[in-house]
Design an enzyme around this catalytic site. Structure first.
Site, PDB file in Angstrom:
ATOM      1  N   GLU A  77       2.663  39.420  87.567  1.00 18.48           N
ATOM      2  CA  GLU A  77       2.497  38.952  85.807  1.00 18.48           C
ATOM      3  C   GLU A  77       1.832  37.608  85.162  1.00 18.48           C
ATOM      4  O   GLU A  77       1.122  37.662  83.989  1.00 18.48           O
ATOM      5  CB  GLU A  77       4.194  37.353  85.367  1.00 18.48           C
ATOM      6  N   ASP A  78       1.138  37.225  86.381  1.00 24.50           N
ATOM      7  CA  ASP A  78      -0.101  36.428  86.537  1.00 24.50           C
ATOM      8  C   ASP A  78      -1.998  37.149  86.411  1.00 24.50           C
ATOM      9  O   ASP A  78      -2.588  35.926  85.813  1.00 24.50           O
ATOM     10  CB  ASP A  78       0.288  35.616  87.156  1.00 24.50           C
TER      11      ASP A  78
END
Ligand code: MN
Length: 626
Positions: free
Chosen positions: A138-139
């Site tokens: 996600e990051d």
């Protein structure tokens, strides 16, 4: 480290009543040893070291940060793959390098802590690897495909699950969709949910770095869905700490008062030691092998039972837990020994062994008058019950050697509600409706009613005979025409109570060839039932029945009828009625609706509750001079 040390950080002083600059934090579940069992392979010293190490992060010692994680993991799972954990850590560390948390710490401290929480819970290596990598896709630039080829499909599935629903908090719907995904993924692999809970626990532990409004928002979301989920999965070890953090964020005053109470409470440890020695002697006489330990209530539980209930001061009784070595029957033998020596307090005995809670919690609860006329709470259970009540659904990860006592059957039973919810969620297109279903499935208040054949059925509080009919089957629901409650004919709108015997009366499934009665009521549910049912599956079957028959509950005319019926019902419950629409028309400007149809449609769509309309209506009518 003394697990109770947080309780004496604040020294009350009459001359300085201001709150302390640093609010004490809830005890870490892993250091409390609340779930530690006789023979449990988690050495408490390792947790103490882990606690100290975590306080020192970012690390500067020779001991690298993964060592602690591996040590905790291996203490529970000796064959756990430390090399794999090291590899996962270094990938995560590389990917997150340069990123910072709100607290200013390197980002990697977060996934590492989440993995440590999972290790403390006793999860397997796969979960720990996924926990270390849970935010990478996600990051960071790390892709799911790369992750899958590096760590395998099990890890990829779990990380994918967390990733999808971790893009959070952009408006109401995004949040509900996030929760919906969480439930769907948990249905495939419950480890997704464990990581989500551990993730939230670490975020709650580090909540101080956030703004006050974020703190409140995150704490409320935790209380609304994640804690009930955690409770329903039976992971009490985790729930206690989450509860305490939420209390600290949402009711700092209540939290401070309980901490203060702990500081003022004198002689508790000594008294508990005495009573434990006495109980030991008593059990010895009956040749019952057991481990007896003090069992402190957590802060939230004390707050809820006292301050939140309007009690002037926080208060709790000394409490002990007896874990017997032998079979279930030893619990009753121990109970007999305790009741034989000390007088039980009437009404305080509960047998959750014969009637387990909906999360499979089993135990005997009693309160007796101990020495010095002080009441003592006593919990009695076997080791197997203790494992399940502390770790619930994840007990078989922590205790693979005991998996038989919490085998597939028990696990399937515990997840039945989840799978039922998943069946409905596919059909619940409206996010609000999904959240309703979830809340209902997680509801604490439940009743057991019996069918005419004696079959027990679990229903939410305030359920009606229609809910029961649909629980027995969609077909029974659709053909339901009446009900007998404890032998008496009652309206289908009747509220069922715990222990009721309910007979559902149905019309025949198909008209036979001799049935020429064209005046017979049309088969199938009535649209008004939508307002009467409490269970999401009943609501779903009813609305589906109407949409299948192109008589959708979605046309305006239908919604007007539905809204009117709901208001009528709410009025009847208050023993009122309407002779005409006039009072409703007068109500419109007060509620801000342009015309009656709009109001009725809003009621049908649950945009405003029928109860709220009726309350305003009654207030208006009663204040109008006659
Ligand atoms: Mn995270």
């Amino acid at each position: 480290m003394d697990p109770g040390s947080h309780r004496i950080e604040r020294r009350p002083n009459a001359t300085t009543p201001e709150p302390p600059l640093v609010t004490p934090t809830p005890p870490n579940f892993a250091t409390l040893g609340g779930g530690a069992l006789p023979g449990d392979r988690t050495p408490t010293y390792s947790n103490a070291i882990s606690q100290r190490l975590r306080a020192m992060l970012p690390w500067s010692t020779a001991d690298d940060p993964v060592t602690m994680l591996i040590r905790t993991h291996r203490a529970i799972h000796p064959s756990g793959d430390g090399g794999l954990l090291r590899r996962a850590y270094s990938t995560a560390e590389q990917m997150h390098r340069g990123q910072m948390r709100k607290s200013g710490e390197p980002y990697i401290t977060h996934p590492l802590s989440v993995a440590q929480i999972c290790a403390d819970l006793g999860m397997d290596t796969t979960t720990l690897v996924a926990a270390l990598l849970h935010d990478t896709v996600e990051d960071t630039k790390y892709t799911l495909a790369a992750l899958e080829s590096d760590f395998g499909s099990d890890v990829a599935i779990i990380v994918d699950g967390v990733t999808k629903f971790d893009k959070v908090f952009y408006g109401q719907d995004a949040e509900v969709e996030t929760i919906r995904k969480l439930i769907v993924m948990a249905g495939r692999d419950v480890r997704v949910l464990v990581i989500k809970l551990a993730d939230r626990l670490h975020n709650m532990r580090t909540l101080d770095a956030r703004s006050t409004s974020s703190q409140v928002r995150i704490a409320k979301a935790t209380q609304d869905v994640l804690i009930p989920l955690c409770d329903r999965l039976g992971i009490q070890a985790l729930k206690r700490e989450l509860d305490d953090w939420v209390l600290r964020a949402l009711s700092p005053d209540g939290y401070a008062r309980v901490i203060d109470y702990f500081a003022r409470r004198k002689g508790r440890t000594k008294y508990l030691a005495e009573i434990i020695a006495q109980v030991n002697t008593e059990l010895d006489q009956f040749r019952i092998d057991a481990t007896i330990t003090p069992r402190e209530r957590h802060l939230y539980s004390i707050w809820k039972d006292t301050v939140a209930g309007g009690h002037p001061e926080p208060y709790d009784l000394p409490r002990i837990i007896i874990v017997v070595d032998g079979p279930d029957t030893d619990c009753y033998a121990a109970l007999g020994a305790v009741h034989g020596r000390w007088r039980p307090v009437p009404g305080r005995f509960k047998d959750f062994i014969a009637s387990p809670k909906n999360n499979l919690y089993r135990s005997l609860h009693t309160t007796v008058i101990g020495s010095d006329d002080t009441a003592v709470e006593v919990l009695i259970r076997t080791e197997a019950m203790h494992r399940t009540s502390e770790y619930g659904i994840i007990a078989n990860f922590r205790y693979p050697q005991h998996a038989a006592s919490f085998g597939p059957a028990a696990q399937a039973e515990q997840l039945e509600w989840l799978h039922r919810l998943l069946d409905w969620q596919g059909a619940a297109t409206d996010p609000a409706q999904f959240l309703d279903s979830l809340r209902c499935a997680l509801a604490e208040a439940q009743i057991i009613v019996f069918t005419s054949t004696g079959r027990p059925v679990l229903l939410p509080a305030d359920a009606t005979p229609i809910d029961l009919a649909y629980t027995l089957g969609a077909d029974v629901g659709h053909r339901c025409v009446g009900a007998r409650l404890n032998g008496r004919l009652v309206p289908l709108s009747s509220i069922l109570n715990d222990g009721d015997v309910v007979e559902i009366m149905t019309r025949p499934g198909q008209r036979d060839e001799f049935d020429f009665d064209d005046n017979a009521p049309a088969p199938g549910p009535s649209v008004e039932w939508l307002q009467l049912v409490k269970t999401p599956h009943a609501r779903l079957h009813i609305s589906r029945w109407f949409s299948d028959r192109k008589a959708p509950a979605s046309t305006i005319a239908h919604k007007v009828r539905l809204g009117r019926a709901a208001i009528g019902l709410a009025l009847r419950q208050k023993e009122r009625g309407l002779a005409s629409d006039l009072p409703l028309l007068r109500l419109l400007p007060h509620l801000g609706y342009p015309d009656l149809e709009t109001l009725l449609v809003a009621v049908a769509d649950h945009k405003i509750s029928a109860d709220a309309v009726v309350e305003t209506l009654i207030a208006l009518v009663d204040q109008t001079p006659h």
